[in-house]
Design a protein around this motif. Structure first.
Motif, PDB file in Angstrom:
ATOM      1  N   PRO A 205       0.830  -1.221   0.000  1.00  0.00           N
ATOM      2  CA  PRO A 205       0.000   0.000   0.000  1.00  0.00           C
ATOM      3  C   PRO A 205       0.857   1.260   0.000  1.00  0.00           C
ATOM      4  O   PRO A 205       1.960   1.276   0.551  1.00  0.00           O
ATOM      5  CB  PRO A 205      -0.809  -0.117   1.299  1.00  0.00           C
ATOM      6  CG  PRO A 205      -0.744  -1.560   1.671  1.00  0.00           C
ATOM      7  CD  PRO A 205       0.571  -2.068   1.180  1.00  0.00           C
ATOM      8  N   ASP A 206       0.343   2.319  -0.615  1.00  0.00           N
ATOM      9  CA  ASP A 206       1.033   3.605  -0.601  1.00  0.00           C
ATOM     10  C   ASP A 206       0.989   4.207   0.801  1.00  0.00           C
ATOM     11  O   ASP A 206       0.044   3.986   1.559  1.00  0.00           O
ATOM     12  CB  ASP A 206       0.365   4.579  -1.572  1.00  0.00           C
ATOM     13  CG  ASP A 206       0.511   4.159  -3.024  1.00  0.00           C
ATOM     14  OD1 ASP A 206       1.392   3.316  -3.305  1.00  0.00           O
ATOM     15  OD2 ASP A 206      -0.249   4.672  -3.861  1.00  0.00           O
ATOM     16  N   MET A 207       2.016   4.971   1.135  1.00  0.00           N
ATOM     17  CA  MET A 207       1.980   5.754   2.368  1.00  0.00           C
ATOM     18  C   MET A 207       0.920   6.838   2.240  1.00  0.00           C
ATOM     19  O   MET A 207       0.611   7.293   1.135  1.00  0.00           O
ATOM     20  CB  MET A 207       3.333   6.422   2.619  1.00  0.00           C
ATOM     21  CG  MET A 207       4.452   5.513   3.055  1.00  0.00           C
ATOM     22  SD  MET A 207       5.927   6.533   3.407  1.00  0.00           S
ATOM     23  CE  MET A 207       7.100   5.240   3.853  1.00  0.00           C
TER      24      MET A 207
ATOM     25  N   GLU B 186       2.879  10.838   5.820  1.00  0.00           N
ATOM     26  CA  GLU B 186       4.017   9.930   5.955  1.00  0.00           C
ATOM     27  C   GLU B 186       4.943  10.030   4.750  1.00  0.00           C
ATOM     28  O   GLU B 186       6.167   9.981   4.882  1.00  0.00           O
ATOM     29  CB  GLU B 186       3.520   8.488   6.124  1.00  0.00           C
ATOM     30  CG  GLU B 186       2.813   8.226   7.451  1.00  0.00           C
ATOM     31  CD  GLU B 186       2.209   6.835   7.503  1.00  0.00           C
ATOM     32  OE1 GLU B 186       2.000   6.238   6.418  1.00  0.00           O
ATOM     33  OE2 GLU B 186       1.955   6.339   8.612  1.00  0.00           O
ATOM     34  N   ALA B 187       4.345  10.156   3.559  1.00  0.00           N
ATOM     35  CA  ALA B 187       5.146  10.267   2.347  1.00  0.00           C
ATOM     36  C   ALA B 187       5.999  11.534   2.362  1.00  0.00           C
ATOM     37  O   ALA B 187       7.165  11.519   1.934  1.00  0.00           O
ATOM     38  CB  ALA B 187       4.246  10.254   1.122  1.00  0.00           C
ATOM     39  N   SER B 188       5.437  12.628   2.870  1.00  0.00           N
ATOM     40  CA  SER B 188       6.185  13.880   2.948  1.00  0.00           C
ATOM     41  C   SER B 188       7.371  13.755   3.894  1.00  0.00           C
ATOM     42  O   SER B 188       8.484  14.229   3.586  1.00  0.00           O
ATOM     43  CB  SER B 188       5.254  15.007   3.411  1.00  0.00           C
ATOM     44  OG  SER B 188       5.958  16.220   3.549  1.00  0.00           O
TER      45      SER B 188
ATOM     46  N   ARG C 116       5.972   3.675  -0.306  1.00  0.00           N
ATOM     47  CA  ARG C 116       5.011   2.656   0.100  1.00  0.00           C
ATOM     48  C   ARG C 116       5.273   2.250   1.551  1.00  0.00           C
ATOM     49  O   ARG C 116       6.354   2.475   2.087  1.00  0.00           O
ATOM     50  CB  ARG C 116       5.095   1.433  -0.815  1.00  0.00           C
ATOM     51  CG  ARG C 116       4.841   1.767  -2.286  1.00  0.00           C
ATOM     52  CD  ARG C 116       4.935   0.522  -3.169  1.00  0.00           C
ATOM     53  NE  ARG C 116       4.807   0.854  -4.581  1.00  0.00           N
ATOM     54  CZ  ARG C 116       3.654   0.992  -5.205  1.00  0.00           C
ATOM     55  NH1 ARG C 116       2.511   0.824  -4.553  1.00  0.00           N
ATOM     56  NH2 ARG C 116       3.614   1.286  -6.503  1.00  0.00           N
ATOM     57  N   GLU C 117       4.258   1.666   2.163  1.00  0.00           N
ATOM     58  CA  GLU C 117       4.403   1.207   3.543  1.00  0.00           C
ATOM     59  C   GLU C 117       5.557   0.204   3.627  1.00  0.00           C
ATOM     60  O   GLU C 117       5.649  -0.724   2.824  1.00  0.00           O
ATOM     61  CB  GLU C 117       3.101   0.567   4.016  1.00  0.00           C
ATOM     62  CG  GLU C 117       1.960   1.568   4.183  1.00  0.00           C
ATOM     63  CD  GLU C 117       0.699   0.911   4.739  1.00  0.00           C
ATOM     64  OE1 GLU C 117       0.755  -0.279   5.078  1.00  0.00           O
ATOM     65  OE2 GLU C 117      -0.338   1.603   4.812  1.00  0.00           O
ATOM     66  N   GLY C 118       6.413   0.407   4.588  1.00  0.00           N
ATOM     67  CA  GLY C 118       7.601  -0.422   4.745  1.00  0.00           C
ATOM     68  C   GLY C 118       8.869   0.301   4.336  1.00  0.00           C
ATOM     69  O   GLY C 118       9.960  -0.035   4.810  1.00  0.00           O
TER      70      GLY C 118
END
Length: 200
Positions: A52-54, A58-60, A94-96
């Motif tokens: 899954p995408d962040m 979180e992505a920032s 992405r998550e992780g």
């Protein structure tokens, strides 16, 4: 750029701005984490893309950390490979992927400083290149990695760790691609070296 330049009797030392390691640890609340000996592990470099995408926040945070580590890698060749992996995910984290950042921070807790030493030496016009490759290390694209350093006498003047543009069908082809990349980097370095000699 806040680099620390020290002139000594035996040569010159250069150190990147030490504040960045402290800033990373503070922003990720890892001031008290345990240090590790390597900035990457095989498991972290083999994360697949079917995750899954962040979320946007979180992505920032991830992108800011990846950009900071990429900046640090200019002065720290020990971060080159980790920086390459981190920046590959900047467009779509992405998550992780946050575990990559945490691993680098733990490495920086153990080795917060990296000082490049340039001992005084006789004038040298010889460029020495050392290259290596990691075959099909990117599990998503199956692309290999080229890595290398260029030395002027005993001084490291250039280093890199980059994904190869094409998919190598064998480890031998990956090594050949790494050699070609090294020769192209030497050509650029030689051009700059001659330009400085002309100016002098």
């Amino acid at each position: 750029l806040n680099r620390v330049l020290t002139i000594r009797q035996d040569g010159v030392t250069i150190e990147g701005d030490p504040k960045h390691a402290e800033t990373l640890a503070r922003e990720w609340h890892m001031e008290q984490c345990n240090g590790v000996d390597t900035p990457l592990t095989t498991e972290l470099t083999q994360l697949t893309s079917n995750r899954p995408d962040m979320n946007s926040n979180e992505a920032s945070i991830y992108r800011r950390a990846a950009a900071r580590i990429n900046y640090m890698a200019q002065d720290r060749c020990d971060l080159s490979s980790a920086s390459k992996v981190l920046t590959q995910s900047m467009a779509n984290p992405r998550e992780g992927d946050e575990n990559l950042v945490k691993r680098v921070i733990r490495y920086l807790r153990r080795y917060p400083r990296c000082i490049s030493q340039f001992a005084f030496q006789d004038q040298s016009n010889e460029l020495i290149i050392q290259v290596d490759s990691g075959w099909a290390g990117d599990v998503n694209s199956r692309r290999s990695t080229s890595g290398g350093v260029i030395m002027l006498g005993n001084h490291v003047i250039c280093h890199w760790s980059k994904l190869q543009a094409t998919i190598a069908l064998s480890s031998g082809e990956a090594e050949l691609n790494a050699s070609v990349k090294g020769v192209s980097e030497v050509a650029v370095s030689y051009t700059h070296l001659r330009a400085h000699e002309t100016e002098a």
